[in-house]
Design a protein around this motif. Structure first.
Motif, mmCIF file in Angstrom:
data_model
loop_
_atom_site.group_PDB
_atom_site.id
_atom_site.type_symbol
_atom_site.label_atom_id
_atom_site.label_comp_id
_atom_site.label_asym_id
_atom_site.label_seq_id
_atom_site.Cartn_x
_atom_site.Cartn_y
_atom_site.Cartn_z
ATOM 1 N N GLY A 4 14.495 16.296 -16.893
ATOM 2 C CA GLY A 4 14.141 14.882 -16.801
ATOM 3 C C GLY A 4 13.107 14.607 -15.724
ATOM 4 O O GLY A 4 13.044 15.294 -14.710
ATOM 5 N N ASP A 5 12.306 13.565 -15.962
ATOM 6 C CA ASP A 5 11.257 13.226 -14.992
ATOM 7 C C ASP A 5 11.815 12.494 -13.782
ATOM 8 O O ASP A 5 11.074 12.139 -12.874
ATOM 9 C CB ASP A 5 10.126 12.450 -15.653
ATOM 10 C CG ASP A 5 10.588 11.151 -16.288
ATOM 11 O OD1 ASP A 5 11.765 10.781 -16.147
ATOM 12 O OD2 ASP A 5 9.752 10.501 -16.935
ATOM 13 N N HIS A 6 13.122 12.271 -13.731
ATOM 14 C CA HIS A 6 13.751 11.663 -12.557
ATOM 15 C C HIS A 6 13.981 12.687 -11.445
ATOM 16 O O HIS A 6 14.336 12.320 -10.336
ATOM 17 C CB HIS A 6 15.074 10.979 -12.936
ATOM 18 C CG HIS A 6 16.122 11.929 -13.428
ATOM 19 N ND1 HIS A 6 16.078 12.500 -14.679
ATOM 20 C CD2 HIS A 6 17.240 12.425 -12.825
ATOM 21 C CE1 HIS A 6 17.115 13.296 -14.835
ATOM 22 N NE2 HIS A 6 17.838 13.270 -13.718
ATOM 23 N N THR A 8 12.770 15.745 -8.795
ATOM 24 C CA THR A 8 11.631 16.311 -8.075
ATOM 25 C C THR A 8 12.061 17.658 -7.496
ATOM 26 O O THR A 8 13.237 17.873 -7.193
ATOM 27 C CB THR A 8 11.129 15.389 -6.940
ATOM 28 O OG1 THR A 8 12.184 15.180 -6.005
ATOM 29 C CG2 THR A 8 10.646 14.051 -7.494
ATOM 30 N N GLY A 57 17.105 13.890 -6.764
ATOM 31 C CA GLY A 57 17.207 12.904 -7.828
ATOM 32 C C GLY A 57 18.290 13.200 -8.845
ATOM 33 O O GLY A 57 18.368 12.534 -9.875
ATOM 34 N N LYS A 86 21.548 13.075 -10.875
ATOM 35 C CA LYS A 86 22.553 12.052 -11.156
ATOM 36 C C LYS A 86 23.939 12.644 -10.902
ATOM 37 O O LYS A 86 24.123 13.862 -10.939
ATOM 38 C CB LYS A 86 22.450 11.615 -12.616
ATOM 39 C CG LYS A 86 21.118 10.980 -12.957
ATOM 40 C CD LYS A 86 21.024 10.694 -14.445
ATOM 41 C CE LYS A 86 19.651 10.163 -14.805
ATOM 42 N NZ LYS A 86 19.467 10.043 -16.253
#
Length: 164
Positions: free
Chosen positions: A17-19, A21, A58, A60
């Motif tokens: 996911g682009d969330h 880094t 980042g 979750k």
């Protein structure tokens, strides 16, 4: 990123996911050795040591829970200070619960990537398919089956490539 992608819920060759880094990190006071008779990394305390790795930001809560499920056998998260290009950062680092499995030999990401990455990414995908519908113990009891299945797939892929 195959294994991490599989653990976080993607496919073994999927995109994360682009969330998230990513940044290189250094952990002083440890070195990275290979687990005895395996090709897995093991952080071993070493006063002069420096382990390099990847800092992932980042994540979750559900992704952290998936990592914990996957790593439960050998590794326990510990909050340690890691040095990044931006300075020191407190990070959760997965430390072995049993350093008795230390081979005493350095682990090499490059060697692992060349020899084992594809097999372990597929096995991780099979293992994580059990997340949410099996206990860790049930999924872990099938690990050798996942490895055998993944090795067969990789052998088949390699035969297809050679046949071209």
């Amino acid at each position: 990123m195959g294994v991490l992608s599989a653990v976080l819920g993607g496919q073994a060759d999927g995109v994360l996911g682009d969330h998230l880094t990513f940044q290189k990190g250094r952990l002083t006071g440890y070195r990275v050795n290979r687990v005895r008779d395996e090709d897995y990394p093991l952080l071993v305390p070493n006063a002069e040591g420096q382990a390099t790795g990847l800092v992932v930001r980042g994540l979750k809560d559900s992704e952290i829970e998936r990592i914990r499920f996957f790593e439960e056998t050998f590794y326990e998260p510990a909050e340690l200070s890691v040095i990044t290009d931006d300075g020191a950062a407190n990070c959760y680092v997965f430390i072995s619960q049993d350093t008795g499995e230390d081979s005493g030999e350095s682990w090499s990401f490059a060697d692992w990537d060349a020899k084992s990455r594809r097999v372990l990414a597929l096995a991780a995908e099979f293992f994580m398919a059990r997340h949410g519908n099996a206990t860790f113990e049930e999924a872990d009891g099938e690990w050798e089956l996942y490895i055998a299945r993944a090795e067969e797939i990789v052998r088949s892929e390699n035969k297809s490539v050679k046949a071209r």
